[in-house]
Design a protein around this motif. Structure first.
Motif, short mmCIF file in Angstrom:
data_model
loop_
_atom_site.label_atom_id
_atom_site.label_comp_id
_atom_site.label_asym_id
_atom_site.label_seq_id
_atom_site.Cartn_x
_atom_site.Cartn_y
_atom_site.Cartn_z
N LYS A 191 -17.77 8.11 -1.70
CA LYS A 191 -18.50 9.16 -2.06
C LYS A 191 -19.85 9.69 -1.58
CE LYS A 191 -20.94 8.36 -5.86
NZ LYS A 191 -21.42 7.93 -7.25
N ASP A 192 -20.33 8.91 -1.02
CA ASP A 192 -21.66 9.32 -0.37
C ASP A 192 -21.45 10.14 0.78
OD1 ASP A 192 -23.55 8.23 -2.08
OD2 ASP A 192 -24.01 6.25 -0.87
N TYR A 193 -20.43 9.66 1.64
CA TYR A 193 -20.01 10.30 2.53
C TYR A 193 -19.31 11.84 2.34
CZ TYR A 193 -17.41 11.85 6.90
OH TYR A 193 -16.80 12.62 7.91
N ARG A 194 -18.27 11.82 1.34
CA ARG A 194 -17.63 12.91 1.19
C ARG A 194 -18.52 13.87 0.42
NH1 ARG A 194 -13.74 9.00 -0.55
NH2 ARG A 194 -14.64 9.11 -2.67
N LYS A 195 -19.37 13.69 -0.63
CA LYS A 195 -20.00 14.64 -1.28
C LYS A 195 -21.46 15.01 -0.52
CE LYS A 195 -18.33 13.40 -5.70
NZ LYS A 195 -18.50 13.00 -7.11
N LEU A 196 -22.05 14.08 0.18
CA LEU A 196 -23.43 14.48 0.90
C LEU A 196 -23.44 14.34 2.33
CD1 LEU A 196 -25.40 12.34 -1.91
CD2 LEU A 196 -25.16 14.94 -1.66
N ASN A 197 -22.20 13.80 3.22
CA ASN A 197 -22.50 13.61 4.30
C ASN A 197 -23.56 12.49 4.72
OD1 ASN A 197 -21.62 13.80 6.98
ND2 ASN A 197 -23.01 15.34 7.51
N ARG A 198 -23.72 11.43 3.88
CA ARG A 198 -24.56 10.68 3.96
C ARG A 198 -24.05 9.26 4.18
NH1 ARG A 198 -28.37 10.18 -1.17
NH2 ARG A 198 -29.04 12.33 -0.43
N VAL A 199 -24.35 8.55 5.34
CA VAL A 199 -23.79 7.30 5.56
C VAL A 199 -24.84 6.31 5.62
CG1 VAL A 199 -22.15 6.06 7.30
CG2 VAL A 199 -21.88 8.70 6.60
N PRO A 252 -24.43 0.93 8.58
CA PRO A 252 -24.97 1.13 9.95
C PRO A 252 -23.87 1.42 10.95
CG PRO A 252 -25.81 -1.03 8.93
CD PRO A 252 -24.67 -0.35 8.12
N ARG A 253 -24.59 2.53 11.99
CA ARG A 253 -23.59 3.13 12.94
C ARG A 253 -23.13 1.95 13.93
NH1 ARG A 253 -24.40 8.44 14.79
NH2 ARG A 253 -26.34 8.38 14.08
N ASP A 254 -23.87 0.76 14.24
CA ASP A 254 -23.41 -0.02 15.07
C ASP A 254 -22.45 -0.89 14.55
OD1 ASP A 254 -25.13 -1.65 13.52
OD2 ASP A 254 -26.09 -2.62 15.00
N ALA A 255 -22.62 -1.18 13.17
CA ALA A 255 -21.41 -1.84 12.43
C ALA A 255 -19.71 -1.07 12.79
CB ALA A 255 -21.82 -2.22 11.12
N LEU A 256 -20.03 0.26 12.51
CA LEU A 256 -18.79 0.83 12.56
C LEU A 256 -18.35 0.76 14.04
CD1 LEU A 256 -19.91 4.02 10.52
CD2 LEU A 256 -18.11 2.30 9.80
N GLU A 257 -19.12 0.92 14.86
CA GLU A 257 -18.69 1.01 16.41
C GLU A 257 -18.24 -0.14 16.78
OE1 GLU A 257 -22.13 2.15 18.61
OE2 GLU A 257 -22.19 4.22 18.15
N VAL A 301 -16.80 7.51 11.72
CA VAL A 301 -17.37 7.50 10.54
C VAL A 301 -16.60 8.26 9.52
CG1 VAL A 301 -18.50 9.59 11.22
CG2 VAL A 301 -19.63 8.21 9.58
N GLU A 302 -15.54 9.23 10.15
CA GLU A 302 -14.81 10.13 9.28
C GLU A 302 -13.80 8.97 8.48
OE1 GLU A 302 -16.40 12.28 12.56
OE2 GLU A 302 -15.43 10.34 12.44
N ALA A 324 -8.68 8.05 1.79
CA ALA A 324 -8.60 7.56 0.14
C ALA A 324 -8.43 6.20 0.11
CB ALA A 324 -7.04 8.27 -0.10
N LYS A 325 -8.01 5.32 1.49
CA LYS A 325 -8.03 3.90 1.29
C LYS A 325 -8.59 3.54 2.65
CE LYS A 325 -4.70 0.26 1.22
NZ LYS A 325 -3.18 0.13 1.15
N SER A 326 -9.29 2.53 2.91
CA SER A 326 -9.77 1.76 3.98
C SER A 326 -8.80 1.34 4.96
CB SER A 326 -10.91 0.63 3.61
OG SER A 326 -11.94 1.04 2.89
N SER A 327 -8.96 1.74 6.19
CA SER A 327 -8.17 1.10 7.18
C SER A 327 -8.44 -0.45 7.39
CB SER A 327 -8.29 1.63 8.60
OG SER A 327 -9.84 1.42 9.12
N PRO A 328 -7.46 -1.32 7.73
CA PRO A 328 -7.93 -2.52 7.95
C PRO A 328 -9.25 -3.06 8.82
CG PRO A 328 -5.79 -2.51 8.53
CD PRO A 328 -6.05 -1.09 8.23
#
Length: 292
Positions: free
Chosen positions: A164-172, A175-180, A186-187, A192-196
């Motif tokens: 919701k934070d990403y879709r509505k406010l572009n707020r994440v 942490p960037r390093d955890a995603l990387e 980040v997209e 609608a559902k998380s990838s593995p």
């Protein structure tokens, strides 16, 4: 300029993931805590408003702070908190720290790593518990445990609402390093559902958040006020249960919030356990399981 109160989301203290000045708290402390909550909720709703321009958000937050400090009487939430603080000889520091966090919400949309996120929590979450402790006249030696619990509550909320934070406010807040490290763009938070890979990333963060709850495990026993200790025990139980849900559910497509019935059950069990600990003089009690 639109009045701050007109920008409220309609969310109140009974809609939170944790009790706010519940009836466990002695009546003499509830009024200032609720005044603090109403001020903070108003400011939070301004920062989270989906259509208000960024500069107007900052202007609104600055006006709330000015009136909190005595410059004006047009914002009821600021005036009410200012008077509550004056009546009890308390400083506005904790409310000002939260305003700093809300300004960050307007201007800072990404967090680099865990330490960056904890730094945000030092403004967005820790001051809430510190204020409650100060209202009760508790020793500031309790702040370390408070800070760990409040940060855990905040990060639970970030993980619950990451989509919701990403879709509505572009707020994440993830942490960037955890995603990387997980190889996640980040997209993917807008799906609608998380990838593995994203699901594994979020669960690792929930496990890391669980370590904060280990640091705060003795918090309820550190405070002198029994009713506050019971309230803290309830909040701890809620936080642990939500961590458990985050470790087994996908926040993008599954319910990771507590039902009213579950909240009542956990509240009764944890408050009774804390009461029993204090009545028997036991140093610690086993914490409620976070399992499904």
């Amino acid at each position: 300029m639109t009045a701050a109160a007109e920008l409220r989301s309609g969310k109140g203290h009974k809609d939170e993931n944790f009790p706010v000045a519940s009836h466990l708290i002695h009546p003499r402390y509830r009024a200032p805590i609720l005044a603090f909550y109403n001020f903070v909720r108003t400011a939070d709703d301004i920062a989270d408003h989906e259509s208000l321009p960024a500069q107007e958000k900052l202007d609104q937050l600055n006006r709330l702070e000015a009136e909190l400090l005595g410059d004006g009487d047009t914002q009821p939430e600021a005036v009410a908190l200012r008077r509550a603080l004056a009546e009890r000889g308390l400083e506005p520091r904790h409310a000002q720290d939260l305003l700093t966090a809300f300004r960050m919400d307007v201007t800072k949309l990404r967090y680099e790593n865990w330490d960056d996120l904890i730094h945000y929590c030092s403004y967005s979450a820790m001051p809430v518990g510190r204020f409650v402790l100060d209202v009760h006249g508790e020793d500031r030696a309790t702040w370390a445990a408070n800070d760990a619990l409040c940060a855990a509550l905040q990060i639970n909320n970030h993980l619950q609402d990451c989509g919701k934070d990403y879709r509505k406010l572009n707020r994440v807040y993830v942490p960037r390093d955890a995603l990387e490290t997980a190889g996640v763009a980040v997209e993917e938070l807008g799906a609608a559902k998380s990838s593995p890979s994203l699901l594994a990333c979020l669960r690792k963060l929930a496990e890391r958040n669980e370590a904060l709850l280990t640091q705060s495990a003795s918090f309820s026993s550190q405070v002198k006020d029994m009713r506050l200790g019971m309230e803290i025990s309830v909040i701890d139980a809620f936080a642990r249960r939500i961590v458990g849900l985050l470790k087994t559910h996908d926040p993008l497509c599954e319910k990771v919030h507590l039902s009213k019935g579950e909240m009542l059950r956990l509240a009764a069990l944890s408050a009774a356990a804390e009461f029993g600990r204090r009545m028997t003089g036991t140093k610690s009690m086993p914490r409620l399981s976070t399992g499904a």
